[in-house]
Motif scaffolding. Sequence first.
Motif, PDB file in Angstrom:
ATOM      1  N   LYS A  26       9.261  18.342   2.229  1.00 45.95           N
ATOM      2  CA  LYS A  26      10.397  18.683   2.518  1.00 45.95           C
ATOM      3  C   LYS A  26      11.145  18.400   3.928  1.00 45.95           C
ATOM      4  N   ALA A  27      10.023  18.394   4.909  1.00 48.21           N
ATOM      5  CA  ALA A  27      10.215  18.091   6.148  1.00 48.21           C
ATOM      6  C   ALA A  27      10.827  16.622   6.322  1.00 48.21           C
ATOM      7  N   SER A  28      10.084  15.756   5.619  1.00 48.21           N
ATOM      8  CA  SER A  28      10.292  14.336   5.653  1.00 48.21           C
ATOM      9  C   SER A  28      11.614  13.917   4.870  1.00 48.21           C
ATOM     10  N   SER A  29      11.921  14.707   4.061  1.00 54.46           N
ATOM     11  CA  SER A  29      13.156  14.621   3.324  1.00 54.46           C
ATOM     12  C   SER A  29      14.398  15.128   4.131  1.00 54.46           C
ATOM     13  N   TRP A  30      14.116  16.153   4.647  1.00 56.93           N
ATOM     14  CA  TRP A  30      15.273  16.681   5.759  1.00 56.93           C
ATOM     15  C   TRP A  30      15.621  15.752   6.745  1.00 56.93           C
ATOM     16  N   SER A  31      14.472  15.218   7.419  1.00 55.52           N
ATOM     17  CA  SER A  31      14.588  14.485   8.573  1.00 55.52           C
ATOM     18  C   SER A  31      15.389  13.165   8.284  1.00 55.52           C
ATOM     19  N   VAL A  32      15.414  12.675   7.134  1.00 57.79           N
ATOM     20  CA  VAL A  32      15.994  11.565   6.433  1.00 57.79           C
ATOM     21  C   VAL A  32      17.608  11.958   6.241  1.00 57.79           C
ATOM     22  N   GLU A  33      17.631  13.109   5.462  1.00 57.50           N
ATOM     23  CA  GLU A  33      19.154  13.430   5.073  1.00 57.50           C
ATOM     24  C   GLU A  33      20.149  14.116   5.824  1.00 57.50           C
ATOM     25  N   ASP A  34      19.363  14.904   7.032  1.00 52.35           N
ATOM     26  CA  ASP A  34      20.156  15.981   7.875  1.00 52.35           C
ATOM     27  C   ASP A  34      20.188  15.232   9.440  1.00 52.35           C
ATOM     28  N   SER A  35      21.086  16.006   9.989  1.00 55.35           N
ATOM     29  CA  SER A  35      20.985  15.806  11.439  1.00 55.35           C
ATOM     30  C   SER A  35      20.004  16.970  11.965  1.00 55.35           C
ATOM     31  N   CYS A  36      19.786  16.650  13.386  1.00 55.54           N
ATOM     32  CA  CYS A  36      18.759  17.652  13.946  1.00 55.54           C
ATOM     33  C   CYS A  36      19.027  18.971  13.780  1.00 55.54           C
ATOM     34  N   PRO A  37      20.221  19.448  14.079  1.00 55.39           N
ATOM     35  CA  PRO A  37      20.683  20.931  13.914  1.00 55.39           C
ATOM     36  C   PRO A  37      20.521  21.475  12.806  1.00 55.39           C
ATOM     37  N   ASP A  38      20.932  20.638  11.719  1.00 56.84           N
ATOM     38  CA  ASP A  38      20.877  20.954  10.277  1.00 56.84           C
ATOM     39  C   ASP A  38      19.188  21.044   9.635  1.00 56.84           C
ATOM     40  N   TYR A  39      18.645  19.972  10.326  1.00 56.80           N
ATOM     41  CA  TYR A  39      16.917  20.253   9.952  1.00 56.80           C
ATOM     42  C   TYR A  39      16.721  21.491  10.711  1.00 56.80           C
ATOM     43  N   MET A  40      16.741  21.819  11.883  1.00 54.96           N
ATOM     44  CA  MET A  40      16.342  22.966  12.348  1.00 54.96           C
ATOM     45  C   MET A  40      16.732  24.364  11.615  1.00 54.96           C
ATOM     46  N   LEU A  41      18.069  24.396  11.199  1.00 57.59           N
ATOM     47  CA  LEU A  41      18.391  25.396  10.317  1.00 57.59           C
ATOM     48  C   LEU A  41      17.961  25.701   9.071  1.00 57.59           C
ATOM     49  N   LYS A  42      17.370  24.507   8.331  1.00 56.45           N
ATOM     50  CA  LYS A  42      16.775  24.439   7.330  1.00 56.45           C
ATOM     51  C   LYS A  42      15.156  24.946   7.544  1.00 56.45           C
ATOM     52  N   ALA A  43      14.681  24.330   8.399  1.00 57.29           N
ATOM     53  CA  ALA A  43      13.271  24.944   8.861  1.00 57.29           C
ATOM     54  C   ALA A  43      13.293  26.640   9.250  1.00 57.29           C
ATOM     55  N   GLU A  44      14.425  26.859   9.926  1.00 59.21           N
ATOM     56  CA  GLU A  44      14.635  28.217  10.265  1.00 59.21           C
ATOM     57  C   GLU A  44      14.285  29.217   9.050  1.00 59.21           C
ATOM     58  N   GLU A  45      15.289  28.734   8.211  1.00 58.30           N
ATOM     59  CA  GLU A  45      15.704  29.469   6.914  1.00 58.30           C
ATOM     60  C   GLU A  45      14.132  29.632   5.917  1.00 58.30           C
ATOM     61  N   CYS A  46      13.244  28.452   5.919  1.00 62.78           N
ATOM     62  CA  CYS A  46      11.956  28.450   5.052  1.00 62.78           C
ATOM     63  C   CYS A  46      11.132  29.490   5.993  1.00 62.78           C
ATOM     64  N   LEU A  47      11.061  29.286   7.151  1.00 61.25           N
ATOM     65  CA  LEU A  47      10.044  30.219   7.904  1.00 61.25           C
ATOM     66  C   LEU A  47      10.624  31.824   7.700  1.00 61.25           C
ATOM     67  N   LYS A  48      11.934  32.219   7.529  1.00 64.39           N
ATOM     68  CA  LYS A  48      12.330  33.453   7.172  1.00 64.39           C
ATOM     69  C   LYS A  48      11.932  33.762   5.737  1.00 64.39           C
ATOM     70  N   LYS A  49      12.025  32.797   4.705  1.00 63.07           N
ATOM     71  CA  LYS A  49      11.321  33.074   3.539  1.00 63.07           C
ATOM     72  C   LYS A  49       9.966  33.195   3.290  1.00 63.07           C
ATOM     73  N   GLU A  50       9.371  32.405   4.199  1.00 64.95           N
ATOM     74  CA  GLU A  50       7.957  32.711   4.095  1.00 64.95           C
ATOM     75  C   GLU A  50       7.254  34.107   4.656  1.00 64.95           C
ATOM     76  N   LYS A  51       7.966  34.348   5.651  1.00 62.22           N
ATOM     77  CA  LYS A  51       7.825  35.890   6.291  1.00 62.22           C
ATOM     78  C   LYS A  51       7.782  36.831   5.129  1.00 62.22           C
ATOM     79  N   ASP A  52       9.301  36.607   4.588  1.00 58.58           N
ATOM     80  CA  ASP A  52       9.563  37.580   3.379  1.00 58.58           C
ATOM     81  C   ASP A  52       8.459  37.443   2.258  1.00 58.58           C
ATOM     82  N   ARG A  53       8.026  36.303   1.741  1.00 60.82           N
ATOM     83  CA  ARG A  53       7.126  36.333   0.926  1.00 60.82           C
ATOM     84  C   ARG A  53       5.687  36.911   1.183  1.00 60.82           C
ATOM     85  N   VAL A  54       5.435  36.857   2.411  1.00 61.10           N
ATOM     86  CA  VAL A  54       4.088  37.467   2.816  1.00 61.10           C
ATOM     87  C   VAL A  54       4.441  38.980   2.597  1.00 61.10           C
TER      88      VAL A  54
END
Length: 82
Positions: A26-54
């Motif tokens: 996912k991160a490799s794909s985002w780094s090609v497709e997105d700007s750095c701010p968009d990448y960071m937003l996606k990463a942050e959203e994934c971390l929130k989802k992981e915490k929720d899953r736990v």
Amino acid sequence: MGEMGYYENDFEDAMLKDTAAYYSQKASSWSVEDSCPDYMLKAEECLKKEKDRVSHYLRVSSETKLLEVSIGICIATCNLNF
């Protein structure tokens, strides 16, 4: 081996490896497709989802390990590509 041993050795280890592979892709794909701010937003959203899953599906003891893997992959990919 106790219940926790089976959880850690049979399930958690495999889950962490699969999580690392998933976020690496996912991160490799985002780094090609997105700007750095968009990448960071996606990463942050994934971390929130992981915490929720736990909180819903996994043992609390998995949270730190899971977040370390997820964050580590996202940061390493970000550092290599931006």
